[in-house]
Design a protein around this motif. Structure first.
Motif, PDB file in Angstrom:
ATOM      1  N   GLN A 218       1.740  -2.410   2.188  1.00 52.51           N
ATOM      2  CA  GLN A 218       0.769  -1.577   2.893  1.00 52.51           C
ATOM      3  C   GLN A 218       1.402  -0.249   3.296  1.00 52.51           C
ATOM      4  OE1 GLN A 218      -0.878  -3.567   6.273  1.00 52.51           O
ATOM      5  NE2 GLN A 218      -1.804  -1.738   7.143  1.00 52.51           N
ATOM      6  N   LEU A 219       2.640  -0.308   3.807  1.00 48.84           N
ATOM      7  CA  LEU A 219       3.344   0.901   4.216  1.00 48.84           C
ATOM      8  C   LEU A 219       3.478   1.867   3.048  1.00 48.84           C
ATOM      9  CD1 LEU A 219       4.900   2.131   6.672  1.00 48.84           C
ATOM     10  CD2 LEU A 219       6.948   1.038   5.761  1.00 48.84           C
ATOM     11  N   LEU A 220       3.949   1.383   1.912  1.00 52.05           N
ATOM     12  CA  LEU A 220       4.108   2.240   0.741  1.00 52.05           C
ATOM     13  C   LEU A 220       2.761   2.662   0.157  1.00 52.05           C
ATOM     14  CD1 LEU A 220       7.094   0.422  -0.993  1.00 52.05           C
ATOM     15  CD2 LEU A 220       7.107   2.726  -0.012  1.00 52.05           C
ATOM     16  N   GLY A 221       1.730   1.855   0.397  1.00 51.61           N
ATOM     17  CA  GLY A 221       0.394   2.230  -0.069  1.00 51.61           C
ATOM     18  C   GLY A 221      -0.110   3.501   0.572  1.00 51.61           C
ATOM     19  N   GLY A 222       0.461   3.871   1.726  1.00 46.21           N
ATOM     20  CA  GLY A 222       0.094   5.131   2.354  1.00 46.21           C
ATOM     21  C   GLY A 222       0.375   6.333   1.477  1.00 46.21           C
ATOM     22  N   ILE A 223       1.370   6.225   0.591  1.00 50.47           N
ATOM     23  CA  ILE A 223       1.664   7.329  -0.335  1.00 50.47           C
ATOM     24  C   ILE A 223       0.497   7.531  -1.292  1.00 50.47           C
ATOM     25  CG2 ILE A 223       3.226   8.187  -2.109  1.00 50.47           C
ATOM     26  CD1 ILE A 223       5.423   6.442  -0.899  1.00 50.47           C
ATOM     27  N   ASP A 224       0.034   6.439  -1.876  1.00 49.62           N
ATOM     28  CA  ASP A 224      -1.066   6.528  -2.841  1.00 49.62           C
ATOM     29  C   ASP A 224      -2.341   7.043  -2.175  1.00 49.62           C
ATOM     30  OD1 ASP A 224       0.621   5.447  -4.836  1.00 49.62           O
ATOM     31  OD2 ASP A 224       0.183   3.426  -4.124  1.00 49.62           O
ATOM     32  N   TRP A 225      -2.600   6.560  -0.947  1.00 47.82           N
ATOM     33  CA  TRP A 225      -3.797   7.035  -0.257  1.00 47.82           C
ATOM     34  C   TRP A 225      -3.707   8.534   0.008  1.00 47.82           C
ATOM     35  CZ3 TRP A 225      -4.500   9.637   4.300  1.00 47.82           C
ATOM     36  CH2 TRP A 225      -5.825   9.856   4.663  1.00 47.82           C
ATOM     37  N   ALA A 226      -2.579   9.002   0.518  1.00 45.16           N
ATOM     38  CA  ALA A 226      -2.425  10.421   0.843  1.00 45.16           C
ATOM     39  C   ALA A 226      -2.522  11.286  -0.403  1.00 45.16           C
ATOM     40  CB  ALA A 226      -1.095  10.653   1.554  1.00 45.16           C
ATOM     41  N   ALA A 227      -1.924  10.829  -1.508  1.00 47.34           N
ATOM     42  CA  ALA A 227      -1.971  11.607  -2.751  1.00 47.34           C
ATOM     43  C   ALA A 227      -3.397  11.759  -3.259  1.00 47.34           C
ATOM     44  CB  ALA A 227      -1.100  10.941  -3.804  1.00 47.34           C
ATOM     45  N   LYS A 228      -4.209  10.725  -3.049  1.00 45.36           N
ATOM     46  CA  LYS A 228      -5.595  10.761  -3.520  1.00 45.36           C
ATOM     47  C   LYS A 228      -6.519  11.469  -2.542  1.00 45.36           C
ATOM     48  CE  LYS A 228      -9.385   7.737  -4.985  1.00 45.36           C
ATOM     49  NZ  LYS A 228      -9.814   6.322  -5.204  1.00 45.36           N
ATOM     50  N   ALA A 229      -6.355  11.192  -1.249  1.00 46.24           N
ATOM     51  CA  ALA A 229      -7.296  11.694  -0.249  1.00 46.24           C
ATOM     52  C   ALA A 229      -6.947  13.083   0.269  1.00 46.24           C
ATOM     53  CB  ALA A 229      -7.380  10.718   0.924  1.00 46.24           C
ATOM     54  N   MET A 230      -5.656  13.471   0.232  1.00 48.31           N
ATOM     55  CA  MET A 230      -5.227  14.728   0.828  1.00 48.31           C
ATOM     56  C   MET A 230      -4.300  15.499  -0.117  1.00 48.31           C
ATOM     57  SD  MET A 230      -4.350  13.264   4.664  1.00 48.31           S
ATOM     58  CE  MET A 230      -4.364  14.889   5.436  1.00 48.31           C
ATOM     59  N   PRO A 231      -4.678  15.674  -1.381  1.00 47.23           N
ATOM     60  CA  PRO A 231      -3.756  16.289  -2.350  1.00 47.23           C
ATOM     61  C   PRO A 231      -3.388  17.727  -2.017  1.00 47.23           C
ATOM     62  CG  PRO A 231      -5.975  16.148  -3.261  1.00 47.23           C
ATOM     63  CD  PRO A 231      -5.982  15.354  -1.990  1.00 47.23           C
ATOM     64  N   ALA A 232      -4.273  18.448  -1.321  1.00 44.37           N
ATOM     65  CA  ALA A 232      -3.987  19.842  -0.992  1.00 44.37           C
ATOM     66  C   ALA A 232      -3.167  19.977   0.287  1.00 44.37           C
ATOM     67  CB  ALA A 232      -5.295  20.622  -0.846  1.00 44.37           C
ATOM     68  N   GLN A 233      -3.005  18.886   1.035  1.00 48.69           N
ATOM     69  CA  GLN A 233      -2.324  18.946   2.322  1.00 48.69           C
ATOM     70  C   GLN A 233      -0.969  18.262   2.347  1.00 48.69           C
ATOM     71  OE1 GLN A 233      -6.168  17.415   4.146  1.00 48.69           O
ATOM     72  NE2 GLN A 233      -5.353  18.550   5.883  1.00 48.69           N
ATOM     73  N   VAL A 234      -0.760  17.318   1.423  1.00 47.09           N
ATOM     74  CA  VAL A 234       0.432  16.474   1.485  1.00 47.09           C
ATOM     75  C   VAL A 234       1.340  16.724   0.286  1.00 47.09           C
ATOM     76  CG1 VAL A 234       1.276  14.104   1.447  1.00 47.09           C
ATOM     77  CG2 VAL A 234      -0.716  14.690   2.828  1.00 47.09           C
ATOM     78  N   ASP A 235       2.618  16.890   0.555  1.00 45.97           N
ATOM     79  CA  ASP A 235       3.630  17.056  -0.478  1.00 45.97           C
ATOM     80  C   ASP A 235       4.291  15.700  -0.729  1.00 45.97           C
ATOM     81  OD1 ASP A 235       5.718  17.676  -2.129  1.00 45.97           O
ATOM     82  OD2 ASP A 235       6.583  19.242  -0.860  1.00 45.97           O
ATOM     83  N   THR A 236       3.892  15.039  -1.788  1.00 47.57           N
ATOM     84  CA  THR A 236       4.419  13.707  -2.074  1.00 47.57           C
ATOM     85  C   THR A 236       5.790  13.752  -2.741  1.00 47.57           C
ATOM     86  OG1 THR A 236       3.120  13.672  -4.119  1.00 47.57           O
ATOM     87  CG2 THR A 236       2.163  12.601  -2.182  1.00 47.57           C
ATOM     88  N   GLN A 237       6.389  14.942  -2.816  1.00 51.19           N
ATOM     89  CA  GLN A 237       7.778  15.051  -3.245  1.00 51.19           C
ATOM     90  C   GLN A 237       8.731  15.029  -2.046  1.00 51.19           C
ATOM     91  OE1 GLN A 237       8.522  14.996  -6.610  1.00 51.19           O
ATOM     92  NE2 GLN A 237       6.316  14.603  -6.662  1.00 51.19           N
ATOM     93  N   ARG A 238       8.168  15.043  -0.837  1.00 52.79           N
ATOM     94  CA  ARG A 238       8.976  15.013   0.384  1.00 52.79           C
ATOM     95  C   ARG A 238       8.424  13.917   1.297  1.00 52.79           C
ATOM     96  NH1 ARG A 238       8.927  20.785   2.975  1.00 52.79           N
ATOM     97  NH2 ARG A 238       6.778  20.794   2.213  1.00 52.79           N
ATOM     98  N   ILE A 239       9.006  12.733   1.208  1.00 50.66           N
ATOM     99  CA  ILE A 239       8.478  11.575   1.925  1.00 50.66           C
ATOM    100  C   ILE A 239       9.591  10.888   2.700  1.00 50.66           C
ATOM    101  CG2 ILE A 239       7.244   9.380   1.743  1.00 50.66           C
ATOM    102  CD1 ILE A 239       6.176  10.296  -0.955  1.00 50.66           C
ATOM    103  N   ALA A 240       9.333  10.590   3.967  1.00 54.63           N
ATOM    104  CA  ALA A 240      10.238   9.809   4.804  1.00 54.63           C
ATOM    105  C   ALA A 240       9.522   8.539   5.232  1.00 54.63           C
ATOM    106  CB  ALA A 240      10.658  10.605   6.040  1.00 54.63           C
ATOM    107  N   VAL A 241      10.298   7.483   5.450  1.00 53.65           N
ATOM    108  CA  VAL A 241       9.726   6.244   5.975  1.00 53.65           C
ATOM    109  C   VAL A 241      10.495   5.867   7.231  1.00 53.65           C
ATOM    110  CG1 VAL A 241      11.151   4.793   4.434  1.00 53.65           C
ATOM    111  CG2 VAL A 241       9.070   3.861   5.468  1.00 53.65           C
TER     112      VAL A 241
END
Length: 300
Positions: free
Chosen positions: A129-152
């Motif tokens: 579920q935690l890692l699923g947040g990446i997929d959700w953000a990439a799909k729902a907020m592509p203009a706002q989130v940089d999925t090349q810079r991720i911290a957990v």
């Protein structure tokens, strides 16, 4: 007429399918972009934190695992709004439930010996579920989130989730608060399975923030730090007990350290680096903190 009614029904159905957003609480945080918590209808297992008026450009993504692996994305809302207010999007495990007001002072920490583990039960959230947040953000907020810079990041049981998730190649850094892999396999009350051998799967810098000898995670986290030799490690220990400073306004000392580490690791901010690196690093000269560093730059 029938076609008009059918078209109206289809439009109404499409409109009802649009994701709905509910804002929780007022904007807060000491950063330049006061942040809010949000519940999104297309992300029922998460709580989202982001600047109420975000800056231009994409923001780094922070994933958060709750203490107790609980399904409450506002359990440390003051801390997470603080992070988001410095220009981050935070996806926290758990739907928003009960939010408590921020404190101005911490109660004295309870002795670790006074802690009685509850009976073991299934975790309310998971690493997947935690890692699923990446997929959700990439799909729902592509203009706002940089999925090349991720911290957990995570607290206690959520810290174990963060350590486990840190093996994912998309992760750029890990922070474990009041957490550490159990010295005795199966010695905890969580279903999040991670062993000392799994520490070798980490491929990024990791920071451990512990709450002193009264922190029930103190021995486990300290042992993790002693074992890790293949990636940069920062260990910060402050006498807060297992609960840390999450409940304070803007997350207290934990909020400042988290923002500093993220600004260094994800934004390459030299002033933030000076908080951790170099012989006279900001936390090194603060008597409230005990510091251990391994494979970090000697000069900021």
């Amino acid at each position: 007429m029938r076609q008009i009614l059918l078209l109206t029904a289809l439009l109404a159905s499409a409109a009802s399918a649009e994701p709905m957003t509910r804002v929780i609480g007022a904007p807060a945080g000491s950063g330049p972009w006061p942040a809010v918590a949000e519940a999104h209808s297309d992300a029922p297992g998460y709580t989202i934190y982001l600047p109420a008026r975000p800056p231009r450009g994409k923001l780094p993504l922070v994933l958060w695992g709750n203490g107790g692996c609980r399904n409450n994305g506002v359990s440390v809302s003051h801390f997470l709004r603080e992070i988001a207010s410095h220009g981050y999007v935070v996806v926290a495990n758990g739907a928003p439930a009960e939010e408590t007001p921020a404190l101005t002072a911490l109660p004295p920490p309870k002795p670790a010996s006074a802690f009685t583990p509850p009976p073991a039960k299934a975790d309310e959230t998971s690493v997947a579920q935690l890692l699923g947040g990446i997929d959700w953000a990439a799909k729902a907020m592509p203009a706002q989130v940089d999925t090349q810079r991720i911290a957990v990041l995570g607290h206690s049981c959520g810290g174990l989730q963060a350590i486990s998730a840190g093996a994912d190649p998309r992760i750029a850094t890990v922070m474990a608060f009041n957490s550490g892999v159990y010295n005795r396999p199966g010695g905890g009350v969580t279903g999040t399975w991670v062993s000392k051998a799994d520490l070798a799967k980490l491929h990024t810098p990791i920071a451990y923030i512990l709450g002193g000898p009264t922190d029930i995670a103190y021995e486990n986290g300290s042992d993790d730090v002693a074992r890790i030799e293949h990636v940069p490690v920062f260990y910060g220990n402050i006498d807060t007990g297992h609960g840390g400073t999450f409940s304070l306004v803007n997350g207290g000392a934990y909020g400042r350290v988290a923002v500093g580490w993220l600004d260094w690791q994800l934004k390459h901010d030299k002033r933030a680096e000076a908080m951790f690196a170099g012989p006279a690093c900001g936390l090194c000269t603060d008597r409230a903190w005990t510091i251990v560093r391994k494979h970090l730059p000697e000069k900021p």
